[in-house]
Design an enzyme around this catalytic site. Structure first.
Site, PDB file in Angstrom:
ATOM      1  N   ASP A 105       2.765  37.689  72.861  1.00 55.30           N
ATOM      2  CA  ASP A 105       2.023  36.343  72.442  1.00 55.30           C
ATOM      3  C   ASP A 105       0.667  36.580  72.779  1.00 55.30           C
ATOM      4  O   ASP A 105       0.213  37.387  73.408  1.00 55.30           O
ATOM      5  CB  ASP A 105       3.014  35.313  73.341  1.00 55.30           C
ATOM      6  N   ASP A 107       3.678  25.967  69.370  1.00 60.21           N
ATOM      7  CA  ASP A 107       4.981  25.622  70.124  1.00 60.21           C
ATOM      8  C   ASP A 107       5.630  24.087  69.995  1.00 60.21           C
ATOM      9  O   ASP A 107       5.024  23.020  69.762  1.00 60.21           O
ATOM     10  CB  ASP A 107       4.593  25.361  71.720  1.00 60.21           C
TER      11      ASP A 107
END
Length: 552
Positions: A327, A387
């Protein structure tokens, strides 16, 4: 239309300027033209193409979380850029502060302009005074010898989705894209527990997961001591090795989250090696701010940093992990001072190639918060939106902030990358009954759309809160996989999309979704007797055949 300042025409050409030389060719290809070549010297921000700008364009952000959307090129107003997240907005933020910018490709009705790679330069488009201009950003790096240009294609056809799919196929071929034949399903801790995850809750969900059709069990952010100190756990978590062992003993593929190119100002790795990070004026440069800390970017041009990365990921592999969510990858490509005179894109690729080498060809790498084009050929799956969240986010600005609405929109507008660049990850399904603001219809809309898009299906819930409705939605979503999706009205400006998919486990399907009203309509034609067969060609492309016979 001009190419390197010359009138657009087929042939081979040389452009000699004071600081650089470009040798390039313009050749006819199926559905359009391809511009390729090489450059040496100090090209800086190199103009490649200039043409009249269309009014309505599909623009794309350079990394996972950023928007991919249709905008009016002439009424666009530059966004306010949060200084803590400057480089998620753009790797060349000075452009975005003045002009409409699109990274890697831009589309209008009936035409796609797209760069096929980002191995050395950062390719982008900008609208300047009514003109669309394509650039290659070389970040002031000088090249003593010729290096390849990132190829550019111009494709034309009335069928815009077809053009985007063709563009994606060309990108896949150019970069030897990794497109696994099998799409893993699984569980992820993040969207229920966030940073409050405990090992006790992990074990609870590990037992409950046996009642779900999951293969991967992935622990997200929360287990580690600090950003950068990945092998030291906190709280009630056992060792990283013990976590993998327990997950595997319960019958799942162990998965783990890291942000491998990031180190926090409080981490042991930074305090022991302050010279390992990208600098500005000789001092550590903040790549972004998160976790209430300054986060620095590892200098991926340094051999000792690459050795550390290799040791980290080869250790995780030896412990039993086979699913790696990596990430905040954009940090590896932030501009700044590095030990070696290479571009940020070259540095990023050194880092991600090192991780792939360390985990092996049989491990699954899921990229996130990542530059898109430079990662093709290294990752198996990629987050292609911001997200998601346990709320729809109708009042959330479309700037990469968490919201189910914008996460799903990006899954739709970047649909053509799936099975061509990698497997698309639309972010996790949230199906629980409690501790969520999502309505039943919003959960269905999100899940079924991801199914029709044939995307990765990962769920993120406290599984004790998933009731019959959630289990039913998950089952029906999985039955929508296996097809070849197409967003028929990809240039929609009103967030209403019509998506068709042929050859799914439920037959040919169509879903019409409205992300404003949160309504959807799903149609199934019924199961087909055709069996899907995947053949990987020598050039790395996957070809899909549908044969008579029993379905797989």
């Amino acid at each position: 239309m001009e190419i390197f300042g010359k009138t657009f025409r087929e042939g081979r050409f040389v452009l000699k300027e004071k600081n650089f030389t470009v040798e390039f060719a313009v050749e006819k290809i199926h559905l359009g033209w391809k511009i390729s070549g090489r450059v040496k010297g100090s090209p800086g921000r190199l103009e490649v193409l200039r043409t009249k700008a269309p009014e309505k364009v599909l623009v794309n952000n350079w990394q996972s979380w950023g928007p991919c959307r249709v905008v009016d090129a002439f009424s666009f107003k530059p966004p306010e850029i949060d200084p803590n997240w400057r480089y998620t907005a753009s790797v060349v933020p000075d452009v975005l502060e003045r002009n409409l910018q699109s990274d890697y490709f831009v589309a209008e009705e009936g035409k796609v302009y797209g760069f096929l790679s980002s191995k050395i330069a950062h390719p982008f488009f900008a609208v300047e005074d009514g003109e669309l201009v394509a650039y290659l950003e070389y970040f002031d790096v000088e090249f003593d010898d010729f290096v390849p240009l990132e190829p550019l294609v111009v494709l034309e056809d009335p069928n815009t989705p077809l053009l985007l799919e063709k563009y994606a196929e060309l990108v896949g071929m150019e970069n030897n894209a990794r497109v696994p034949k099998h799409t893993p399903t699984g569980w992820c801790s993040w969207y229920h527990y966030f940073l409050d995850l405990t090992w006790e809750e992990t074990l609870k969900n590990l037992k409950l997961a046996k009642n779900f059709p999951f293969e991967v069990f992935q622990i997200d952010d929360a287990y580690e001591k600090d950003i950068g100190d990945w092998l030291v756990t906190r709280g009630d978590f056992p060792s990283v090795e013990e976590m993998a062992k327990v997950i595997a003993e319960n019958g799942f593929i162990p998965g783990i989250w890291t942000a491998p190119f990031s180190v926090s100002e409080t981490s042991d790795v930074f305090n022991e090696h302050p010279d390992w990070v990208v600098k500005e004026n000789g001092e550590p440069k903040m790549a972004y701010r998160n976790w209430n800390k300054k986060i620095y970017a590892l200098d991926l041009s340094k051999d000792e940093v690459l050795n550390w990365l290799f040791d980290l990921f080869s250790s995780l592999r030896k412990m039993g992990y086979r699913y790696f969510k990596i990430d905040f990858l954009f940090a590896g490509a932030v501009p700044g001072e590095r030990k070696k005179n290479i571009t940020p894109i070259q540095a990023f690729r050194k880092g991600i190639e090192t991780i792939r080498k360390a985990v092996g060809e049989d491990s699954f790498i899921l990229g996130c918060g990542s530059p898109l084009l430079p990662a093709v050929g290294c990752v198996d799956g990629m987050r292609i939106g911001p997200d998601t969240a346990p709320f729809w986010g109708e009042h959330i600005e479309d700037n990469g902030a968490p919201a189910a609405r914008w996460a799903l929109r990006n899954a739709i507008t970047r649909y053509f990358m799936h099975d061509r660049f990698w497997l698309n990850d639309p972010d996790c399904l949230i199906l629980r009954e409690e501790k969520t603001d999502l309505t039943q219809k919003e959960k269905e809309l999100y899940s079924y759309t991801c199914g029709v898009l044939d995307n990765m299906i990962i769920e993120s819930d406290d599984l004790s809160l998933v009731r019959d409705h959630g289990k039913k939605v998950l089952k029906e979503t999985l039955e929508l996989l296996g097809g070849r999706p197409r967003v028929q009205n990809i240039m929609s400006e009103d967030l209403r999309y019509e998506i068709v998919s042929s050859g799914t486990l439920s037959g040919n399907v169509k879903i019409v979704v409205d992300l404003n009203s949160r309504e959807y309509h799903l149609e199934k034609e019924g199961k087909s007797s055709l069996k899907k067969r995947v053949v990987k060609r020598e050039d790395g492309r996957n070809f899909y055949f549908y044969e008579e016979g029993e379905r797989e």
